[in-house]
Design a protein around this motif. Structure first.
Motif, PDB file in Angstrom:
ATOM      1  N   THR A   1       0.809  -1.219   0.000  1.00  0.00           N
ATOM      2  CA  THR A   1       0.000   0.000   0.000  1.00  0.00           C
ATOM      3  C   THR A   1       0.840   1.266   0.000  1.00  0.00           C
TER       4      THR A   1
ATOM      5  N   SER B   1      -4.250   3.388  -2.456  1.00  0.00           N
ATOM      6  CA  SER B   1      -5.105   2.447  -1.742  1.00  0.00           C
ATOM      7  C   SER B   1      -6.519   2.973  -1.555  1.00  0.00           C
ATOM      8  N   ASP B   2      -6.893   4.040  -2.293  1.00  0.00           N
ATOM      9  CA  ASP B   2      -8.276   4.496  -2.179  1.00  0.00           C
ATOM     10  C   ASP B   2      -9.274   3.585  -2.896  1.00  0.00           C
ATOM     11  N   PRO B   3      -8.887   2.840  -3.971  1.00  0.00           N
ATOM     12  CA  PRO B   3      -9.812   1.800  -4.445  1.00  0.00           C
ATOM     13  C   PRO B   3      -9.945   0.685  -3.404  1.00  0.00           C
ATOM     14  N   ALA B   4     -10.993  -0.086  -3.506  1.00  0.00           N
ATOM     15  CA  ALA B   4     -11.217  -1.170  -2.554  1.00  0.00           C
ATOM     16  C   ALA B   4     -10.105  -2.203  -2.641  1.00  0.00           C
ATOM     17  N   GLN B   5      -9.803  -2.843  -1.491  1.00  0.00           N
ATOM     18  CA  GLN B   5      -8.798  -3.897  -1.497  1.00  0.00           C
ATOM     19  C   GLN B   5      -9.207  -4.982  -2.483  1.00  0.00           C
TER      20      GLN B   5
ATOM     21  N   GLN C   1      -8.767  -4.485  -5.700  1.00  0.00           N
ATOM     22  CA  GLN C   1      -9.010  -3.815  -6.974  1.00  0.00           C
ATOM     23  C   GLN C   1      -8.017  -2.681  -7.233  1.00  0.00           C
ATOM     24  N   ARG C   2      -6.919  -2.644  -6.499  1.00  0.00           N
ATOM     25  CA  ARG C   2      -6.029  -1.486  -6.564  1.00  0.00           C
ATOM     26  C   ARG C   2      -5.077  -1.520  -7.744  1.00  0.00           C
TER      27      ARG C   2
ATOM     28  N   ARG D   1      -5.094   1.214 -10.489  1.00  0.00           N
ATOM     29  CA  ARG D   1      -6.469   1.626 -10.793  1.00  0.00           C
ATOM     30  C   ARG D   1      -6.594   3.141 -10.696  1.00  0.00           C
TER      31      ARG D   1
END
Length: 371
Positions: A284, A289-293, A295-296, A336
């Motif tokens: 991270t 890491s703002d997309p969901a775990q 899906q990063r 992402r």
């Protein structure tokens, strides 16, 4: 577009931000093509924060630029940009930093945004006391409810307040509708046109009241093509992400697939904890890491990768191809969300035709440079 080759990956520490110079150049040309002319563009530098990218844009004739921070604005000025808009309200110590910026770079036309009467008064007092001035864009709330004031009487009064405040010069509107994220280009364009109609009516009322509205800074990357279709001379287009592109926009918006994937992260295998698992070093601290775990990032060379664990220094996947990997093996992943990913690195390794050709500093990743 295919994954770029790297002939000497052993020369690159991992995790590492990788930028494809030829693809950045292609994206600049595509940006110009969509806009129709360089004068319609005011690209946002927040995605890359790199002086080297700004110099490529300047060489392509793009002379107006947008920033989110004073550090980004200073980077732009250092590169020779003479027309800069900071799409962010100035509060607290940043008021004096704006004064210092104007004193350091008097040749730069600088605009900032505002949406609050007290902040307008404080900004005017700060710059006028220093014997200088700054242009102000009224931040219009398009319905996102993040910043700005809705078009109407209150907004009109604030705009007049700016015009009457010593040290401030009215410069138009800032209108960022980042909440318009429909996948369909037609749906997005329809939503843009609804908001634009309201904004245009408000602009006309302000002009009838005797005030100048020379420019409207419109949208970002998702609404870039929609605003590009509005051929009004006061429209300035502010795309940013499409310069590097990322999975988030690439998967969601078909009209943005004309932009090339220009940024990756090089990551290496550090462990094979089970028969089906592979652990990489793209934790991270190496990717947004703002997309969901889970899906990063996307693993283009491991299409069945399932991201099962993501910690500060580790990303664990499960894949039917796990047996092919050994510690030390490398691959490229696509973030992402590239904008916060870029800011995690002090520099990017630049490649072209498989060769390492340069290193680009992420110049404005810090909140303060000199001012």
């Amino acid at each position: 577009m295919s994954i770029p080759s790297i002939r000497t990956p052993e020369a690159i520490y991992s995790p590492a931000l990788i930028v494809c110079r030829d693809r950045v150049r292609k994206n600049i040309l595509t940006m110009l093509h969509v806009a129709g002319h360089a004068d319609r563009l005011r690209p946002h530098c927040k995605t890359h924060k790199m002086a080297s990218v700004i110099k490529l844009q300047l060489a392509s004739g793009i002379h107006k630029h947008k920033a989110a921070t004073i550090a980004e604005a200073e980077m732009l000025a250092y590169c020779g940009v003479r027309d800069i808009a900071i799409g962010y309200p100035m509060v607290g110590p940043n008021l004096q930093r704006i004064v210092q910026f104007r004193q350091q770079y008097p040749e730069v036309t600088l605009s900032v945004t505002a949406d609050d009467p007290v902040c307008i008064d404080q900004l005017g007092a700060a710059v006028s006391a220093a014997g200088t001035s700054v242009r102000v864009l009224l931040d219009i709330n398009p319905g996102r409810d993040r910043t700005g004031v809705a078009p109407g009487d209150v907004a009109g009064s604030l705009y007049r307040r700016i015009s009457e405040t010593p040290g401030l010069i009215v410069d138009g509107f800032h209108f960022y509708d980042g909440h318009l994220t429909a996948s369909s280009p037609l749906e997005r364009a329809t939503a843009v046109n609804v908001g634009w109609q309201k904004l245009s009516e408000f602009r006309n009322s302000v002009i009838r009241a005797g005030l100048s509205v020379p420019r409207v800074l419109c949208g970002g990357t998702p609404t870039f093509t929609a605003y590009a279709a509005i051929r009004e001379p006061h429209v300035e287009l502010c795309p940013g992400t499409c310069l590097f592109h990322d999975v988030g926009y690439g998967e969601r918006y078909e009209d943005l697939q004309q932009f090339a994937q220009a940024a990756y992260v090089l990551t290496r295998v550090v462990s094979r904890p089970t028969e089906s698992r592979v652990t990489f070093d793209v934790g991270t601290k190496a990717v947004a890491s703002d997309p969901a775990q889970g899906q990063r990032v996307v693993f283009p060379e491991i299409p069945d990768a399932i991201q099962v664990l993501h910690n500060e220094e580790h990303l664990v996947i499960e894949t039917s191809q796990a047996s092919k990997f050994r510690p030390g093996d490398w691959t490229l992943v696509i973030p992402r969300h590239i904008c916060p990913t870029s800011a995690l690195y002090s520099s990017a390794t630049v490649i072209e035709n498989g060769e390492i050709v340069d290193e680009w500093k992420v110049t404005a990743r810090d909140r303060c440079l000199r001012v």
